[in-house]
Write an enzyme that holds these catalytic residues in place. Structure first.
Site, PDB file in Angstrom:
ATOM      1  N   ASP A  70      37.596  25.522  40.492  1.00 43.91           N
ATOM      2  CA  ASP A  70      36.181  25.999  40.359  1.00 43.91           C
ATOM      3  C   ASP A  70      35.690  26.803  39.400  1.00 43.91           C
ATOM      4  O   ASP A  70      34.600  26.733  38.715  1.00 43.91           O
ATOM      5  CB  ASP A  70      35.713  26.395  41.902  1.00 43.91           C
ATOM      6  CG  ASP A  70      36.532  27.809  42.241  1.00 43.91           C
ATOM      7  OD1 ASP A  70      37.302  27.997  41.688  1.00 43.91           O
ATOM      8  OD2 ASP A  70      36.309  28.108  43.570  1.00 43.91           O
ATOM      9  N   ASP A 480      39.746  37.762  45.487  1.00 46.73           N
ATOM     10  CA  ASP A 480      40.326  37.142  46.568  1.00 46.73           C
ATOM     11  C   ASP A 480      41.670  37.494  46.899  1.00 46.73           C
ATOM     12  O   ASP A 480      41.910  37.481  48.184  1.00 46.73           O
ATOM     13  CB  ASP A 480      40.114  35.748  46.155  1.00 46.73           C
ATOM     14  CG  ASP A 480      38.783  35.291  46.045  1.00 46.73           C
ATOM     15  OD1 ASP A 480      37.957  36.079  46.542  1.00 46.73           O
ATOM     16  OD2 ASP A 480      38.529  34.229  45.396  1.00 46.73           O
TER      17      ASP A 480
END
Length: 885
Positions: A70, A480
């Site tokens: 992404d 993350d």
């Protein structure tokens, strides 16, 4: 795992850190007269760390496969090494948005051709439009066709697809589904030019959250997949039947039977959910469609699987479970091209207790699952999973059933069976690519073996980097997955930072004269936002939060580790002595300021906010605004104090509509001088001085002499050398940079999605690839403490502490032992190791070779066991027995 994926890439944007980014389609650079040097660029290995929404196998050539990410570009599979090769490192600063890949297509007629639909955000966060990149050499080089609209590789719905497709009979024809109400687009000249398909009847209408004023969650997700029916064409003529999926819950699937001349909504189709994927089994004439009530990739509470029989127009609900029993949507749809009738799908949005994978060998009439409950909460798995190559995928968790560690995954929207090999399947998660080469064991009552198939694919967003003068060469603050301590750049660390596990680490720092003392801050849904280490980041403990803290912000450690200053989100700047058991508000400095410490004077800290520089000489209790003027007026600034020199501060940042560049202060920020030879600079870092130089080497991501790049100066900024090239630009590199204080020429570079990049110079003093040399044999008395810190079925983790109880220092060490039950070491950190049979030798690294009398050195490892896991009882140091405690 991937809940904060949006924030990882966007926090910097929302805070204005990309305010100085030039337009995405800026004109060519000016002629440069700066010197350049050849560098070798590699990743500090993490292996994965980000969402992989798409995996594409070529249908004509065996072993040709691609993966899209992404925000981290696209990759090609290398079968000989079973690794991934990055393909978009040439994307530069001006076009940083093209590192987000919303779709990828591999030409089924000419396997040398591959196409990428690139663009990261459809809202204002990405200043440029999207583009279709085309390559005739499998991604080794690219040409670009700019589009008149944006694309969203990191937008909601990015796991649907593929939105880009090549006609399997006339490969000069491509289709692209656009977001934002821009409709369906077509190219008839192999991607060189594009035009909208004016007669396509539906541009989509689904948005995740209409109330989102940022435009991120309120964008129309548009046209989401294109599928050709290759049974309806002949070579050289356009395929006649094409299916298109639209983000519209009532009108999701359209078809053309005249090569795109006209389009109609498929009659009888299900309504009420979104069609995430549409995959056609042309042998049996079945179009499979995976539905979810949300666009994904992490939301979705209900879903169905449907089959459309192309010859009769009949829709059949083939869902493997009743809709009332779903708490997830379906996606990750694939068919076995070697065994028609075999279809698989994922419960992509099922986080707890795990994702689920479904398999049918009779076109969806019956299904089996990757795991089932035996007697709740116990599970029976059709698979085994081995993450020893990426041990951090356990997240250090020890969950209670029905959860297991490691999980099969989450956000599993990419699932593909190799079209040439029914045994090989790969699927993407929010953190890695998993795969198997024994898939057909599923059908014979055995277990298929799952393992990470991700080496070479690096997809972390990097917020901060630290290279201490001793201990591990690299500490990282990541989105993350929190961050890692690299003791060897060429190996995957055993675990991310834990205790606590931040979803995103925003800042970290070591004490300059005591590198064992490290602090980090970050984001966490519930829990503390600050953590400390007294062993160079190997182990951590949580501090306490001041009232109101909502996010990590920035943090600084005093030069001697005696105190800390923290500028968290949600609260003003704070200071503490010791390890943050209580905090006191600092005065004289605004909330949200960036904070750093002087690297010599433990009482001196610095801050910057909105064009003003602040100085504290009382350990962060109070700050005073400097009289310095001419600094950037915004907050897109990073600054650092030089180790070994009190009051020596470098500041980089700014914006194209104001002050922008690199400034230097030698009086603790009382005044700054702007370097006239640096037009723009966004980061600053220091590394080991060049041979014969008295000042440390400077590194920056900057624009110098009209050229954007990564630069190095060995003469205090008087002259600069560009050390990257056009093939190694890595998109946006404005978050952090640091040299290595121990290796001349080595630089660590933060990227927004390509992980931690490090470069080594071609000069003789440039260092190698991150390995270490064998040590001499020490002498003297020793004591060993061996402890198993975690154990699970077939695996365990252990720590070893080696203490010098003799009278003189060791200049190197080598510790031997034999496992009683044949255990094997799978990965070892803070040391090198070899193993022959049951015998293991662990040797020092370059940074922990010296062990003073009375001091200790530690290392840890993960291992495998079977039957029993008895601890070794005898250790020898260079042939001499050690006492075991």
């Amino acid at each position: 795992m991937r809940r904060t994926r949006v924030l990882t890439a966007v926090l910097a944007l929302a805070a204005g850190l990309l305010a100085g980014t030039p337009p995405a389609l800026a004109s060519g650079a000016e002629k440069t007269t700066i010197s350049a040097e050849s560098y070798t660029w590699k990743n500090a290995r993490i292996d994965g760390g980000g969402f992989v929404p798409g995996i594409v196998f070529n249908r004509k050539e065996k072993n040709l496969a691609y993966a899209r990410t992404d925000i981290g570009g696209a990759y090609r599979w290398q079968q000989s090494s079973k690794t991934w090769t990055p393909l978009l490192d040439s994307v530069g600063w001006a076009n940083w948005g093209h590192t987000g890949v919303v779709s990828l297509a591999s030409d089924p007629v000419d396997p040398n051709r591959v196409y990428v639909a690139a663009g990261t955000y459809t809202n204002s966060w990405d200043p440029g439009n999207g583009a279709v990149l085309r390559s005739a050499d499998r991604g080794a080089s690219w040409q670009r066709a700019d589009l008149p609209f944006k694309l969203g590789g990191n937008m909601p719905g990015r796991g649907m697809g593929e939105r880009l497709a090549v006609d399997p009979h006339r490969n000069s024809v491509l289709y692209l589904g656009a977001p934002s109400g821009k409709g369906l687009w077509r190219s008839t000249d192999s991607g060189v030019t594009w035009s909208q398909v004016a007669n396509f009847p539906n541009v989509g209408n689904y948005v995740q959250d209409p109330s989102d004023t940022s435009g991120y969650a309120s964008d129309n997700q548009g046209i989401v997949w294109v599928t050709f029916d290759e049974s309806t064409g002949t070579a050289g003529s356009a395929t006649r039947t094409i299916y298109v999926g639209v983000a519209d819950k009532d009108n999701a699937v359209y078809r053309s039977t005249d090569a795109g001349a006209t389009w109609s909504r498929l009659a009888g189709q299900p309504t009420g959910q979104l069609a995430h994927k549409g995959v056609l089994d042309t042998v049996n004439g079945q179009l499979y469609v995976a539905y979810s009530d949300k666009g994904g990739p992490y939301d979705g509470g209900k879903g169905r699987l449907w089959r459309y029989t192309t010859a009769t127009g009949v829709w059949t609900d083939i869902s493997p479970v009743a809709e009332a029993d779903t708490f997830y949507g379906f996606s990750g749809l694939t068919v076995d091209r070697q065994r028609p009738g075999t279809v698989m799908a994922t419960a992509y949005s099922s986080w707890w207790p795990d994702t689920q994978i479904f398999r049918s060998t009779d076109s969806g009439a019956t299904w089996t699952k990757a795991w089932d409950y035996t007697s709740y909460p116990e599970r029976a798995n059709r698979y085994t999973i081995d993450v020893s190559s990426s041990p951090w995928l356990t997240w250090g968790a020890n969950p209670s059933p029905p959860e297991q560690s490691p999980k099969l995954g989450w956000m599993t929207e990419a699932l593909e069976i190799d079209p040439f090999d029914s045994n090989r399947m790969m699927y993407g998660t929010g953190a890695t690519i998993y795969g198997t080469e024994s898939l057909r064991n599923w059908d014979t009552g055995g277990q298929f073996a799952v393992r990470p198939m991700v080496q070479g694919l690096e997809e972390t967003a990097v917020n901060d980097l630290d290279s201490p003068p001793s201990g591990a060469p690299l500490l990282s603050a990541l989105g993350d997955v929190g961050g890692f301590r690299h003791t060897d750049l060429t190996k995957v660390p055993s675990m991310m930072f834990t205790s606590p596990n931040f979803t995103t680490t925003t800042s970290l720092d070591h004490a300059e004269s005591d590198p064992n003392t490290v602090v980090r801050v970050g984001n966490l849904d519930s829990g503390p936002h600050v953590a400390f280490s007294t062993d160079n980041g190997a182990n951590w403990f949580a501090g306490s939060d001041p009232s109101g803290v909502s996010g990590g912000g920035t943090v600084a450690a005093a030069a001697d580790g005696s105190r800390f200053v923290w500028s968290p989100q949600g609260a003003g700047v704070q200071h503490t002595t010791g390890f943050g058991s209580s905090w006191t508000a600092s005065t004289g400095i605004p909330a949200g300021a960036v904070v750093e410490s002087d690297r010599v004077d433990p009482k001196v800290f610095y801050g910057f906010k909105s064009g003003r520089f602040y100085v504290s000489s009382d350990g962060g209790a109070s700050f005073t605004a400097s009289a310095a003027t001419g600094l950037p007026s915004g907050d897109s600034v990073r600054f650092k104090a030089l180790p070994g020199a009190r009051g020596d501060v470098w500041l980089a940042g700014g914006a194209s509509d104001g002050a922008y560049g690199l400034w230097h202060s030698t009086d603790g920020g009382a005044s700054f001088a702007k370097l006239s030879n640096v037009q723009e600079a966004d980061t600053i870092g220091f590394g080991k001085a060049a041979s014969g130089a008295s000042y440390q080497t400077l590194y920056t991501s900057a624009k110098i002499a009209g050229v954007r790049g990564i630069f190095r100066s060995t003469d205090k900024g008087a002259t600069w050398t560009r050390i990257n090239d056009d093939a190694h630009q890595f998109g946006w590199t404005g978050a952090a940079i640091t040299g290595d204080p121990r290796v001349y020429g080595r630089v660590y570079l933060a990227t927004n999605g390509r992980g931690v990049i490090y470069g080594d110079t071609s000069d003789a003093g440039g260092g190698g690839g991150g390995g270490t040399d064998p040590p001499p044999t020490p002498t003297g008395a020793c004591t060993v403490t061996y402890s198993i810190t975690n154990q699970w079925s077939g695996g365990f983790q252990a720590d070893v502490k080696l203490t010098n109880t003799g009278a003189s220092a060791w200049s190197g060490w080598s510790l031997d032992w034999t496992f009683p039950d044949g255990q094997t070491v799978s990965q070892l950190w803070n040391a090198q190791h070899t193993q022959s049979g049951s015998s293991v030798t662990a040797r020092n690294t370059t940074w922990n070779a010296v062990v003073a009398a009375g001091s200790s050195v530690g290392f840890g490892f993960t291992g495998n066991w079977s039957g029993r896991n008895t601890e070794p009882t005898a250790f020898r140091l260079g042939g001499q027995a050690c006492k075991v405690s």
